[in-house]
Design an enzyme around this catalytic site. Structure first.
Site, PDB file in Angstrom:
ATOM      1  N   ASN A  24      -2.037  -3.536   3.402  1.00  0.00           N
ATOM      2  CA  ASN A  24      -3.304  -3.339   2.716  1.00  0.00           C
ATOM      3  C   ASN A  24      -4.319  -4.288   3.344  1.00  0.00           C
ATOM      4  O   ASN A  24      -3.967  -5.420   3.715  1.00  0.00           O
ATOM      5  CB  ASN A  24      -3.160  -3.651   1.231  1.00  0.00           C
ATOM      6  CG  ASN A  24      -2.059  -2.839   0.569  1.00  0.00           C
ATOM      7  OD1 ASN A  24      -2.194  -1.651   0.350  1.00  0.00           O
ATOM      8  ND2 ASN A  24      -0.940  -3.494   0.271  1.00  0.00           N
TER       9      ASN A  24
ATOM     10  N   CYS B 267      -7.512  -3.459  -6.447  1.00  0.00           N
ATOM     11  CA  CYS B 267      -6.112  -3.653  -6.052  1.00  0.00           C
ATOM     12  C   CYS B 267      -5.673  -5.006  -6.583  1.00  0.00           C
ATOM     13  O   CYS B 267      -6.231  -6.038  -6.190  1.00  0.00           O
ATOM     14  CB  CYS B 267      -5.957  -3.591  -4.529  1.00  0.00           C
ATOM     15  SG  CYS B 267      -4.277  -3.945  -3.938  1.00  0.00           S
TER      16      CYS B 267
ATOM     17  N   CYS C 172       2.632  -2.800  -7.667  1.00  0.00           N
ATOM     18  CA  CYS C 172       1.171  -2.721  -7.743  1.00  0.00           C
ATOM     19  C   CYS C 172       0.728  -3.604  -8.891  1.00  0.00           C
ATOM     20  O   CYS C 172       1.160  -3.408 -10.031  1.00  0.00           O
ATOM     21  CB  CYS C 172       0.737  -1.269  -7.955  1.00  0.00           C
ATOM     22  SG  CYS C 172      -1.021  -1.066  -8.311  1.00  0.00           S
ATOM     23  N   GLY C 173      -0.140  -4.572  -8.614  1.00  0.00           N
ATOM     24  CA  GLY C 173      -0.544  -5.523  -9.645  1.00  0.00           C
ATOM     25  C   GLY C 173      -1.317  -4.894 -10.780  1.00  0.00           C
ATOM     26  O   GLY C 173      -1.069  -5.184 -11.959  1.00  0.00           O
TER      27      GLY C 173
ATOM     28  N   ARG D 113      -2.841   0.942   1.857  1.00  0.00           N
ATOM     29  CA  ARG D 113      -1.993   1.800   2.683  1.00  0.00           C
ATOM     30  C   ARG D 113      -1.516   2.988   1.837  1.00  0.00           C
ATOM     31  O   ARG D 113      -1.166   2.827   0.669  1.00  0.00           O
ATOM     32  CB  ARG D 113      -0.797   1.012   3.221  1.00  0.00           C
ATOM     33  CG  ARG D 113       0.031   0.367   2.133  1.00  0.00           C
ATOM     34  CD  ARG D 113       1.234  -0.368   2.643  1.00  0.00           C
ATOM     35  NE  ARG D 113       1.949  -0.944   1.497  1.00  0.00           N
ATOM     36  CZ  ARG D 113       3.169  -1.421   1.544  1.00  0.00           C
ATOM     37  NH1 ARG D 113       3.843  -1.414   2.680  1.00  0.00           N
ATOM     38  NH2 ARG D 113       3.736  -1.920   0.478  1.00  0.00           N
TER      39      ARG D 113
ATOM     40  N   ASN E 217       2.702   5.716  -3.910  1.00  0.00           N
ATOM     41  CA  ASN E 217       1.320   5.873  -3.477  1.00  0.00           C
ATOM     42  C   ASN E 217       0.906   7.339  -3.557  1.00  0.00           C
ATOM     43  O   ASN E 217       1.749   8.242  -3.623  1.00  0.00           O
ATOM     44  CB  ASN E 217       1.158   5.372  -2.045  1.00  0.00           C
ATOM     45  CG  ASN E 217       1.333   3.878  -1.919  1.00  0.00           C
ATOM     46  OD1 ASN E 217       0.819   3.112  -2.723  1.00  0.00           O
ATOM     47  ND2 ASN E 217       2.078   3.452  -0.902  1.00  0.00           N
TER      48      ASN E 217
END
Length: 308
Positions: free
Chosen positions: A210, A246, A91-92, A238, A82
């Site tokens: 999230n 996202c 992470c998609g 987050r 992050n």
């Protein structure tokens, strides 16, 4: 040290990507924060290091051993951080951009329906390229941490956001990482929420969460006449703050709305959902075996060098 990087995004969820094909690059949390800084660095929601899965295993991360045991072809690992330097499971949107980056660097070939298996801290992810240039990812298994009780009640948490007079009920959804989804009634209500401050979640999962705020929209139909669910979403990630998109959050939001819709006895619940985010549109598809698929664009914007 001079670091070669590529900047990319998936529906404006943006990343700094680094190819560490020997697996010997040690990016510290401070390095990640500097690279992600939108005023003093390149600027991104996070940093993705492409590294050999075997090197991640040698560094002591047991999940990499599990990835190779599950899928020996997953020779590349998505080491995602992050913007605040913290480690994230996956992470998609980042998975799709990772696949495009692997193609660009010649480490993967997704032509003619070939599939890329890659490692993440949430397990193996498999990516294919669609004829329209979108990337589709089997995001793996999902579940409701609150189980059937949460599904029946429609909620197992409460979320308080800046400007609200009281917390709102929310549903927890795990898509390899934690999410908490809140339904809102109208677009103006969605637009008015202040996400410059992190929403407060009770109970808060141990690793944080999230938060997705969603407005369900009228259904559409596909070319075969099957229903397609639609929703609009904003998200607070987050370790990052509000982002334009996202991927795992889009999956969690669609799964939450689908769960709420399923509470109606006469409902025909769609398995395909269009999720509108500030950065574009994503497609979420519920697969057999308890898996979920995410599809959307991936763009590589520019490449350069930066000194650390």
């Amino acid at each position: 040290m001079t670091l070669r990087f590529t900047k990319g995004h998936g529906t404006h969820n943006d990343f700094v990507l680094v190819a560490d094909t020997r697996g010997d690059l040690d990016l510290t949390p401070d390095d990640v924060r500097r690279l992600s800084d939108r005023r003093g660095g390149i600027g991104a929601d996070g940093v993705i290091r492409l590294a050999p899965t075997a090197a991640i295993a040698r560094a002591g991360e047991s999940v990499a051993d599990e990835v190779l045991a599950d899928e020996p072809a997953a020779i590349w690992f998505m080491d995602y951080r992050n913007a605040d330097g913290s480690v994230a499971q996956m992470c998609g949107n980042g998975v799709r951009v990772f696949a495009a980056f692997a193609e660009r660097t010649g480490l993967a070939d997704l032509a003619d329906g070939e599939e890329l298996a890659l490692g993440t801290r949430a397990g193996v992810r498999r990516v294919r390229k669609e004829p329209d240039g979108w990337y589709a990812v089997d995001m793996g298994a999902w579940h409701l941490p609150g189980g059937e009780d949460a599904a029946r009640a429609g909620a197992d948490a409460a979320v308080a956001a800046a400007g609200w007079t009281a917390p709102r009920p929310a549903l927890s959804v795990d898509v390899g990482n934690p999410h908490t989804v809140v339904a809102l009634a109208r677009d103006d209500e969605l637009a008015a929420v202040d996400l410059t401050l992190p929403p407060q979640v009770e109970p808060l999962p141990p690793e944080g969460t999230n938060v997705e705020l969603v407005v369900p929209l009228a259904e559409a139909v596909d070319s075969d006449g099957r229903p397609v669910g639609r929703l609009r979403m904003r998200v607070h990630e987050r370790g990052v703050g509000e982002t334009q998109s996202c991927g795992t959050g889009a999956c969690a939001a669609a799964l939450a709305v689908r769960t709420w819709a399923g509470a109606a006895a006469d409902a025909v619940v769609p398995d395909v959902w269009e999720v509108e985010v500030p950065g574009g549109v994503l497609r979420v598809r519920v697969l057999e075996g308890g898996h979920v698929e995410l599809a959307g664009p991936a763009e590589l914007v520019f490449t350069g060098d930066v000194e650390l």
